[in-house]
Motif scaffolding. Sequence first.
Motif, mmCIF file in Angstrom:
data_model
loop_
_atom_site.group_PDB
_atom_site.id
_atom_site.type_symbol
_atom_site.label_atom_id
_atom_site.label_comp_id
_atom_site.label_asym_id
_atom_site.label_seq_id
_atom_site.Cartn_x
_atom_site.Cartn_y
_atom_site.Cartn_z
ATOM 1 N N GLY A 361 0.804 -1.220 0.000
ATOM 2 C CA GLY A 361 0.000 0.000 0.000
ATOM 3 C C GLY A 361 0.829 1.258 0.000
ATOM 4 N N PHE A 367 0.829 -3.439 -3.863
ATOM 5 C CA PHE A 367 -0.588 -3.692 -3.600
ATOM 6 C C PHE A 367 -1.335 -4.018 -4.887
ATOM 7 N N ALA A 369 -5.352 -4.537 -6.080
ATOM 8 C CA ALA A 369 -6.760 -4.413 -5.678
ATOM 9 C C ALA A 369 -7.473 -5.746 -5.851
ATOM 10 N N SER A 389 -10.956 -3.813 -2.314
ATOM 11 C CA SER A 389 -9.942 -2.915 -1.753
ATOM 12 C C SER A 389 -9.496 -1.907 -2.807
ATOM 13 N N ASP A 390 -9.004 -0.783 -2.333
ATOM 14 C CA ASP A 390 -8.551 0.298 -3.212
ATOM 15 C C ASP A 390 -7.397 1.016 -2.523
ATOM 16 N N GLN A 391 -6.568 1.672 -3.321
ATOM 17 C CA GLN A 391 -5.439 2.419 -2.753
ATOM 18 C C GLN A 391 -5.922 3.454 -1.741
ATOM 19 N N PHE A 394 -5.818 2.847 2.218
ATOM 20 C CA PHE A 394 -4.570 2.838 2.988
ATOM 21 C C PHE A 394 -4.235 4.243 3.455
#
Length: 620
Positions: A361, A367, A369, A389-391, A394
């Motif tokens: 992340g 990372f 997704a 999930s997405d950047q 974080f």
Amino acid sequence: MKYIFKGNLCGFLCEECNEPLSGMEVLLYLPWRKESVTEAAVAEVKDTFRLVSKEEAASRKNLLIATTKTDEFGNFAFELDEKYSKTAFDIDFVCGTVPRVPPKPRREPLQFHLTTIYPKWRNTTEAENVFYKWEYCLSAKWWCYIRGYYFDAWVICGHLRNCETGKPIANASVTAWDADFLTDDNLGTAITDASGHFRIDYTSIQFKQTFIPWLNVETDPGPGLNFQSGPDVYFKAVLGGVLLIDEKKVDCRKNVGYCLCVNLCSKINVGDPDTPFPSAWTGIGQAFNITTGIGPKDFDAVGYAGGSGKYALYSNIRLTGQAAPKAASGNPIEYRFLISDVTTANGGAPPALANFTKIVGVTAGLFVAGTVAKLMEKVFPFNVHDVNSDQADFDVNGWFDINSAINRTVTALGQPLTNFWFIDEDTLITMDTRVLTSALNVPAAAAVVGNPIPVGNKIPIEKVAIRFEIREVVNKPANQFNILPGSGKTLNSAIMNNNSVFMKLAITELEIGGLCNPISGTVHAKYTVYHPHLASSSLHLNNNSGTISKNITDGFLTLSGNTNPLVDGGANNSLQLNANPNDLTRCTYALNLYARARLHNGESQISDSGPIPQLFFYDI
């Protein structure tokens, strides 16, 4: 005055599962053996229950007082004359079918004697009527035998719960399989109810069918209770596309009886999004646990995965386990993964914290997704939505907040979070191992075909350590956190590789005479194969007519199931394909070189590299 005799009949399938004896004919008799009425009336039903023979039924015909039918709930009732108010009764039932499964047709129904009863009649506010209530549930020993032996009705009753909390898992699809030598049989699928209960009904034809479509193995075991030819049952369970139970053939329950009762548990958590549960990083994909040992899911001391399989990790890997969105206090939970290029032996002390300089992340490209949870609507049709999930989930230090992903999902759906069940999807974070490996592929010019790879061109073994941290956020601006159990869990060494297998193949006679010219006489192949984690390699020759199809061997080929790190390749610059010219007929041939590395992403092993083909026409 009417004497109303009300009753109910059911049968146990197991301790936690029974069913009403619906559609049964209930028979009420005057006592058959008057001299033993008192003894029979106080006896347990289990001691008096029996199959009634035709001869006995005929001899008791004149003693029959009344008949009735049980309803769908097993209820029945008799209206009796006052003249029977002082007598005992024999009670039987006639079974021509059983619930749920289309039974084998029976020409004649079966009659069973239950017991002798001496009613204790009771007055009610309705002065003209007197009532007696009686109910009985047949033991699983008897009812399962009747269903299975006489009607070929088999059943599985079970519950699906969370392994740690014991909470039931509703709306999951549970499938029972029979483990067979060739093709496993699907015994049926059921959906769990609010208590996690499920039931699967089937018949023997579903597990006795052979691989020959018209041949069915229907061996009657004969009378008795010790039936030993049942299916070998294992289970799969899915909820919203998440695999909750993934049993294999080796997990099967051998030769189960007519009734099988099971309690299945899943490590996947299902519940309200704000319901806390224990958090932990436990594995990589479905294939590996982050434990050290010799088991098929363990890591060895040096960092190979899969126990004796000795796999290196490659490509995108899922770091799996469980993490609740919130703690018991209601505070959000965050977690992160850190990477160290310094490693230590698994099973020993982990690398120093200062060595963990890469963070998922934060470190560019690490990372990936992916789906980290699911939300299932609480009302029919129970639609399931991915939580990805997405950047943006974080912070600058790599702490991942799944609540951010959940809120983004429900906002897009336009519904409040209270409308959904939370399904812990098992994936904590997905990581790209290619960012952690730097070794280049062996250059094509590093070795002439038929010669081994020079030592200076061999690929080094690359490994990293992975650390998991998790915390409860009390007040983030004020840097107030509670470290949670499981934080600091470290895989001290994980070997990774993203290199291709080096492979070259040629035929000497084509190099000499030209690639398009027919060849004859003795034929020779040249090959070179190399990978630092080589699992297998083979060279196969076949012709167009199919009369020749064989593997070519030379001491290195055919390599299979290799786990020895010292065996990383082989080469031969003069491998004879035919013992003499008569071994090959006049035809077109294909020579194919295959190889596979011991690379695994936690879900499956990488596929074969190749084939590298060489085609030629052989002319006698």
